[in-house]
Each structure stands twice: as C-alpha cells, then as structure tokens.
Enzyme design. Sequence first.
Site, PDB file in Angstrom:
ATOM      1  N   SER A  26      21.223  17.451   3.882  1.00 51.48           N
ATOM      2  CA  SER A  26      22.006  16.944   2.764  1.00 51.48           C
ATOM      3  C   SER A  26      21.563  15.508   2.498  1.00 51.48           C
ATOM      4  CB  SER A  26      23.505  17.035   3.096  1.00 51.48           C
ATOM      5  OG  SER A  26      24.292  16.637   1.998  1.00 51.48           O
ATOM      6  N   HIS A  53      21.517  20.688   0.539  1.00 52.66           N
ATOM      7  CA  HIS A  53      22.908  20.717   0.081  1.00 52.66           C
ATOM      8  C   HIS A  53      23.043  19.795  -1.123  1.00 52.66           C
ATOM      9  CE1 HIS A  53      27.438  20.414   1.290  1.00 52.66           C
ATOM     10  NE2 HIS A  53      27.218  21.264   0.322  1.00 52.66           N
ATOM     11  N   ASP A 145      28.598  20.819   6.787  1.00 48.44           N
ATOM     12  CA  ASP A 145      27.910  22.059   6.436  1.00 48.44           C
ATOM     13  C   ASP A 145      26.828  22.355   7.473  1.00 48.44           C
ATOM     14  OD1 ASP A 145      27.222  24.303   5.053  1.00 48.44           O
ATOM     15  OD2 ASP A 145      26.229  23.281   3.396  1.00 48.44           O
TER      16      ASP A 145
END
Length: 327
Positions: A26, A53, A145
């Site tokens: 991310s 992400h 995540d």
Amino acid sequence: MTNKPLNSALGAEAEESFPIVGIGASAGGIEACSALVNELPGDADIAYVVIQHLAAKSPSMLSQILDRKTVVSVAEAEHDALVEPDRIYVIPPNKKLTIAQGRLQLTPRRESDRPFKSIDIFFKSLAEDCGSRAMGVVLSGLDGDGTEGLKHIKQMGGVTFAQTESSAEYSSMPNTAAETGQVDCILPPAEIARQIVKIAQHPYLSKPDGFQLGSASETASETASESSLLSLYVLLKAATGIDFNQYKRATFERRLKRRMALYRLDSLEAYIEYLRNNPVEVNALYRDVLITVTSFFRDAETFEFLKQTIFPALIEQKGLGDSIRIW
C-alpha cells in the site's frame, strides 16, 4: 506488455507444480516492491502477483515501474489469464483480483466493497487454490490489509513473509501482520526475494505430491521413517507435554514438511538434528501443528465419521428423555 523473453505457454492441461507468490503493498509500497523484484532471477520457476492497495479511482503505473526494475517479465493482470512461472502480474486499477484453478479472475470493484481489502481477497483465494504452493508477502502500508490473508495462507500450508519495520516507509501493514504470530519470515524486501527463491526450490513447494519424509541420501524405508517420527514425537512431548503421536498423521506430516521447507532441509533426520540444536524451533513446530485445529471444520471425512459412527453410538446409549450436548 514487456519485451522480455517469456516462458512458453503452459496450456490448461499442464502440471501446475510451481509456487505462486502474492505480494501486497500500500503506501510506500512502490519502493518496497521495486527493491523486492530487483532481486528476483528470471528463471526461478515462480510466479508473482502484486496487489497494490489503491483508492477506487486511482490510476496505477506500477507495472511499468516494476518492469524497469527486474529481469522478470511484468504485465498487468488480465481476466482468465493462466498464471505462468517467471512472470509478475500486477492488479489493474479499480478491480478485484482472485485466482481459481491457476487462472486470474478480475471483477469490477463495487461501491459497496468498503473497506475494500484487495490484498486479503487475493491471498485467501491463493491459499485455497494453491495450498502449500502459496506464498504471501506483506510490504509497506498504513492499514491492516493482508493480515487475514496471510493467516489463511499459513493455515493452508503456505509460507508467509512481512517487511521489517526499519525498512518500511509505512510499517503499520507489515507490523499488523507480524503481530499475529503467523508470519514465518520478517525481512527487508531484497532479503524476502532471496528467501522466496531459496524456499521455492524445496520439494514441499516445487513437487508437493512427490515429497516424502525420510533420508535425503537414499529411498527411505517405512521403518526408518517411523523411527525418526517417534524420535520427533519424544522431542515434542518433552518440550510441550503433548503426545503428537495421537494426532492425525497426514495433518501432522504436512505441518512438519512446511517447517522443513523453511530451513531447506530435505530429510527428516536433518530436521530432527536441527530441532535438537535449536529448541526455539520445537515450539515453532508445536504452534504450527496447532494451527490445523480449525481445519477440523473443513474436514468432510471427519464429519462423515461423526455422522455414521459417533452420533449413532451416542444416541443408542441414551434414553428418550436424555439429551446430548455438543460444543
């Protein structure tokens, strides 16, 4: 599309015995992914799928960026593409990516998908599709995540990695994963790449159906294997108080082979010697075996045995006014 040489197409009927690595990133992930892919050789017989992400409307130049950083072929993932070794697939913007029967599946991202955990979604499908051939990597990012997905990969027999806090621009995502205790290796991105290549050469991942416990120097006899397992059970019982000889044999051996792969040990005797010299690994094996407790609920054979044997026997022993409690 890259101009780098590609492996020839496998075909739907080809044997899918190579490992597939899911790489989740991310915020700060471009630098981390670049450092990782820069260390990958072009002929390791491993496939890689990068899940960045992103916000729903954000464009992505990640495939072009990574293509300049690695000798491995890089392309944006396409729907129903058969995953091939020595290729890097990058998730397209505004899509949900999963894998089924070795093929990438792309579906539109929906407004109702909030929070949208694209890394968890792919990792879970990877675990279900590839089992012990799955590897999961969580790199720099701000949220959590990937954590649940890594747990699933490990539960299904795969290998898990997370980036070290000191090397991550944003350490929240890899730290959240590491804090679960379900991450096998916590390393900087370049070292993660090197470890992936080393571990992927172990038969547990490259030839899972052909890897048998026993001597590395000769075909192991059933007697020798049993003797070594008994020695292992003694070590575990001395350290934990639990006799794993009573556990389901196939399940125990799968977890044992996974630990052997982490240290690239091909024989049970070599792993037992490693255990004797590294008591910490005894507890690690113990924890790994216990992960499989929840797999009971996915074991159709066990539930059929309960239905056909255990429950009828319990009911036969009870009167009409008696009750049976199960928890």
